[in-house]
Design a protein around this motif. Structure first.
Motif, PDB file in Angstrom:
ATOM      1  N   LEU A 124      -3.856  -6.501   7.051  1.00 30.26           N
ATOM      2  CA  LEU A 124      -3.043  -5.570   6.278  1.00 30.26           C
ATOM      3  C   LEU A 124      -3.767  -4.266   5.967  1.00 30.26           C
ATOM      4  N   GLN A 125      -5.028  -4.142   6.329  1.00 28.08           N
ATOM      5  CA  GLN A 125      -5.680  -2.855   6.179  1.00 28.08           C
ATOM      6  C   GLN A 125      -4.945  -1.827   7.046  1.00 28.08           C
ATOM      7  N   PRO A 126      -4.805  -0.587   6.575  1.00 29.61           N
ATOM      8  CA  PRO A 126      -3.974   0.393   7.284  1.00 29.61           C
ATOM      9  C   PRO A 126      -4.266   0.532   8.778  1.00 29.61           C
ATOM     10  N   TYR A 127      -5.534   0.683   9.129  1.00 30.02           N
ATOM     11  CA  TYR A 127      -5.860   0.873  10.543  1.00 30.02           C
ATOM     12  C   TYR A 127      -5.541  -0.369  11.367  1.00 30.02           C
ATOM     13  N   SER A 300      -8.944   2.036  -1.840  1.00 30.43           N
ATOM     14  CA  SER A 300      -9.527   2.022  -0.503  1.00 30.43           C
ATOM     15  C   SER A 300      -8.597   1.250   0.430  1.00 30.43           C
ATOM     16  N   ASP A 301      -8.876   1.315   1.733  1.00 29.96           N
ATOM     17  CA  ASP A 301      -8.056   0.572   2.697  1.00 29.96           C
ATOM     18  C   ASP A 301      -8.057  -0.923   2.397  1.00 29.96           C
ATOM     19  N   ASP A 302      -9.224  -1.451   2.055  1.00 31.00           N
ATOM     20  CA  ASP A 302      -9.312  -2.874   1.754  1.00 31.00           C
ATOM     21  C   ASP A 302      -8.519  -3.211   0.493  1.00 31.00           C
ATOM     22  N   GLU A 303      -8.546  -2.325  -0.483  1.00 36.35           N
ATOM     23  CA  GLU A 303      -7.804  -2.566  -1.725  1.00 36.35           C
ATOM     24  C   GLU A 303      -6.300  -2.507  -1.492  1.00 36.35           C
ATOM     25  N   ILE A 304      -5.851  -1.609  -0.613  1.00 35.14           N
ATOM     26  CA  ILE A 304      -4.430  -1.566  -0.246  1.00 35.14           C
ATOM     27  C   ILE A 304      -4.011  -2.903   0.353  1.00 35.14           C
TER      28      ILE A 304
END
Length: 358
Positions: A124-127, A300-304
């Motif tokens: 689920l991280q954006p990238y 951060s991406d991980d938090e998203i």
């Protein structure tokens, strides 16, 4: 929107990361209580949310689900207690550290028909979510292989299976471990300019699945923080490939095209909104949109991705729609354990069909 009510077990480093996310997104989530063993820690945190040291009192809370963030070695016994009370539970990844743990967890899930999901957030991280969308879009044709050079262990095998579209197919894996010197630049404690040399433990493995698809695993222990060791991802199909953020593909006339996936963030290049991630674009369209963009939270991406786990769990409790099932978590951990076995023994290891492989 009615807030998602969460009860938390555990108060380690990972737990407090989730607490910070919940507090950033307090319009979405609410901590109804945290169960701790340590009286002092419970008192220290009690000014932020209700804390409990009495297990029975904690289990009486009105929550949508319990989030259990405990060490892998004791996760099975705690899950049994939660299953016995028929409370939905989200558990920290992974569901166990040995094959015995994995089998025990599955047997308990089957025995109690438990409502359980696993907080494996990397896909689920954006990238990574963008890459998975590209893999599923058909742009690259049938996917043949991928290289995972951005995450360790079961995080890597999870994203690998999703990129390749692998279910529970059997496979063989061969792996090897290397140690390379590298200058230390960053860690969890922050930056360093001392110039110290450390050993980068690099694990390389090849997963060959029975349907012919191949996953190449290549991750070094310094990659998460070290700023002179870049993360690398690639994905290849019959009609194109992705390398990091560049996509090479054939158009309808079979002419080769190369284009970039572009990251879009607020709060950069003089924009005064304050930092928050917006999404990824490709060919003039958004391939990925941050589901929490409207809250303008500085995540951060991980938090998203971690926040996405909590929303996915709430949806699962309401509708039964799984977002990362125990079966998937067990299989991804199984891949990781066989990779470790191959590295340790120096041999090719063949998988067998596991009880959860439905």
């Amino acid at each position: 929107m009615e807030k998602i009510k969460i009860g938390i077990i555990g108060n380690g480093w990972r737990t407090m990361n989730y607490v910070q996310i919940i507090e950033h997104l307090n319009e979405v989530f609410e901590i109804k209580g945290m169960l701790l063993r340590n009286d002092k820690k419970a008192k220290d945190l009690s000014n932020r949310f209700p804390t409990f040291t009495n297990k029975e009192a904690f289990f009486q809370l009105d929550v949508d689900f319990i989030f259990c963030l405990l060490p892998k070695g004791i996760m099975v016994e705690w899950c049994q207690e939660i299953f016995e009370r028929n409370i939905p539970v989200l558990i920290e990844t992974s569901p166990g550290k040995t094959m015995e743990d994995l089998h025990a967890m599955w047997e308990l899930k089957e025995k109690y028909n438990a409502r359980i999901q696993v907080a494996e957030q990397y896909f689920l991280q954006p990238y990574h979510s963008t890459l998975i969308s590209v893999a599923n879009s058909g742009l690259l044709g049938d996917i043949t292989d991928c290289t995972i050079g951005a995450m360790h262990g079961y995080h890597g095998t999870s994203v690998m299976r999703k990129l390749l579209g692998i279910g529970y197919e059997n496979f063989k894996v061969s792996g090897k471990e290397f140690h390379f010197p590298v200058t230390y630049t960053h860690g969890r404690a922050g930056a360093s300019q001392d110039g110290d040399i450390v050993q980068d433990c690099t694990k390389k493995a090849v997963f060959e699945f029975e349907n012919g698809k191949v996953g190449f695993f290549d991750f070094g222990s310094e990659k998460y923080f070290n700023r002179i060791r870049d993360l690398q991802m690639s994905l290849r199909g019959v009609r194109g490939e992705v390398f990091n953020t560049t996509i090479h593909y054939l158009n309808e006339d079979n002419l080769p095209i190369s284009q970039e996936m572009n990251r879009v963030d607020a709060g950069t290049f003089g924009n005064l909104e304050g930092y928050f991630h917006i999404g990824f674009t490709f060919q003039g369209n958004y391939v990925y949109k941050n589901p929490f963009e409207k809250y303008k939270a500085r995540l951060s991406d991980d938090e998203i991705a971690m926040a996405g786990m909590l929303v996915g769990m709430a949806e699962y409790v309401k509708t039964g729609k799984e977002f990362y099932s125990l079966q998937e978590a067990l299989q991804d951990t199984y891949l990781m354990l066989l990779m470790e076995e191959s590295i340790e023994k120096g041999t090719v290891v063949q998988s067998t069909t596991m009880p959860w492989a439905k």
